[in-house]
Enzyme design. Structure first.
Site, PDB file in Angstrom:
ATOM      1  CB  CYS A   1      -0.979   0.001   1.167  1.00  0.00           C
ATOM      2  SG  CYS A   1      -0.238  -0.036   2.805  1.00  0.00           S
TER       3      CYS A   1
ATOM      4  CG  HIS B   1      -5.164   2.188   3.819  1.00  0.00           C
ATOM      5  ND1 HIS B   1      -4.664   1.397   2.804  1.00  0.00           N
ATOM      6  CD2 HIS B   1      -6.143   2.956   3.248  1.00  0.00           C
ATOM      7  CE1 HIS B   1      -5.324   1.662   1.684  1.00  0.00           C
ATOM      8  NE2 HIS B   1      -6.210   2.600   1.925  1.00  0.00           N
TER       9      HIS B   1
END
Length: 343
Positions: free
Chosen positions: A83, A157
């Site tokens: 990510c 994230h």
């Protein structure tokens, strides 16, 4: 989302991200951590290509409308550990006027018409991207089995904020597509994005302080060198004007130039001194940038190095000389003293 499939986790650090970008083949780009959302901080780093926001992920309902702009590069996140790299790519592959390098340019062209999920799969299958990402793996001599009852670690994230074709977008690989945050110009897009970032920060800061914000910018040394060239030209023009006044070939009347530039010797000398100070300041900033890049390089080497064998050999050497047990006992005594002090 797929398993990590051989992708390591990498530290959210500007030095790591800057080296990663360079190793992918992109030229003259670096990453800086932002500690404030003040416009003065943005002005110092301009031009800013995009922002990357890291936070602890929690599932949430989303009722915003997905943008239908097919020109924007948007990929779904397929590999969890990728990510950070994907957030960086979301900025780079939507930026104009930067040198992506041959391989990344070919990748962008190849996946251009792919749907978001296939773009994510393509990122996961790219040897260039995967090898570069995994070059930041920290070697660990210990292998831990995955126990079924083991508590899962927090999931963090990354999302990106970028300007694209006159609008500001939020790119989150876990969503179905990009979110348009509003209209913008190249000069004010950060002002449009800031309230959305502040809202997220306020939300997470209530019970979570582990988030950070980084800016993807043009290489500061290159930007400062360009600034110096502009200042040198300005200084040269002022010196020519001063020389003309000293030789009597130039007028000494501000009205002749409409007051646009200094036309008296005093004003010209003052402006030349100001420009000289600006040049000196820019050169000092370049020296600081060079020192920062050296520190980043050293830190990245340490991150990748496995110090465990060295530590084990030191412990072994202490044990062979009968120095290990006294040190262990000393440490126990110190811990005991601290515990007694806190009672």
């Amino acid at each position: 989302m797929s398993e990590n499939e051989g992708w390591c986790t990498i530290e959210s650090d500007p030095g790591v991200f800057t080296e990663l970008i360079t190793k992918i083949g992109v030229k003259d780009i670096q990453v800086e951590e932002l500690y404030t959302l003040d416009s003065s901080e943005y002005d110092r780093l301009k031009p800013v290509l995009g922002l990357i926001f890291l936070f602890k992920w929690e599932k949430e309902e989303e009722n915003r409308t997905i943008s239908d702009n097919e020109n924007i590069f948007f990929a779904n996140q397929v590999i969890q550990n990728a990510c950070a790299t994907q957030a960086i790519l979301s900025v780079l592959l939507n930026s104009e006027g930067i040198e992506l390098g041959e391989e990344l340019s070919n990748f962008k062209s190849f996946v251009g018409d792919f749907p978001p999920m296939m773009k994510g799969e393509a990122i996961g299958n790219s040897e260039l991207i995967k090898e570069t990402h995994n070059s930041f793996t920290v070697q660990d001599p210990f292998i831990f089995s995955k126990k079924k009852n083991r508590k899962p670690s927090d999931a963090f994230h990354f999302i990106s904020f970028i300007p694209f074709q006159g609008k500001v977008y939020e790119l989150d690989g876990l969503k179905k597509g990009p979110y348009c945050l509003g209209d913008c110009t190249p000069d004010n897009w950060l002002e449009i994005a800031t309230p959305f970032i502040q809202k997220r920060m306020e939300k997470y800061s209530q019970g979570e302080i582990r988030f950070n914000l980084m800016a993807v910018i043009k290489n500061r040394q290159t930007t400062l060198q360009e600034k110096i060239l502009t200042l040198e030209k300005k200084k040269n023009d002022l010196e020519i004007k001063l020389s003309e006044l000293n030789s009597g070939s130039g007028g000494d009347n501000k009205e002749e130039s409409g007051g646009a530039t200094p036309t008296t010797k005093e004003d010209l000398n003052f402006m030349i001194n100001v420009v000289n100070n600006d040049i000196e300041e820019a050169n000092n900033e370049i020296l600081m940038e060079q020192e920062k890049f050296r520190n980043w390089k050293d830190e990245n080497i340490r991150r990748k190095h496995n110090f465990t064998p060295l530590i084990l050999n030191l412990i072994k050497g202490l044990a062979e000389k009968d120095n290990l047990q006294p040190l262990i006992q000393k440490a126990k005594d110190q811990i005991s003293q601290k515990q007694q002090q806190h009672k």
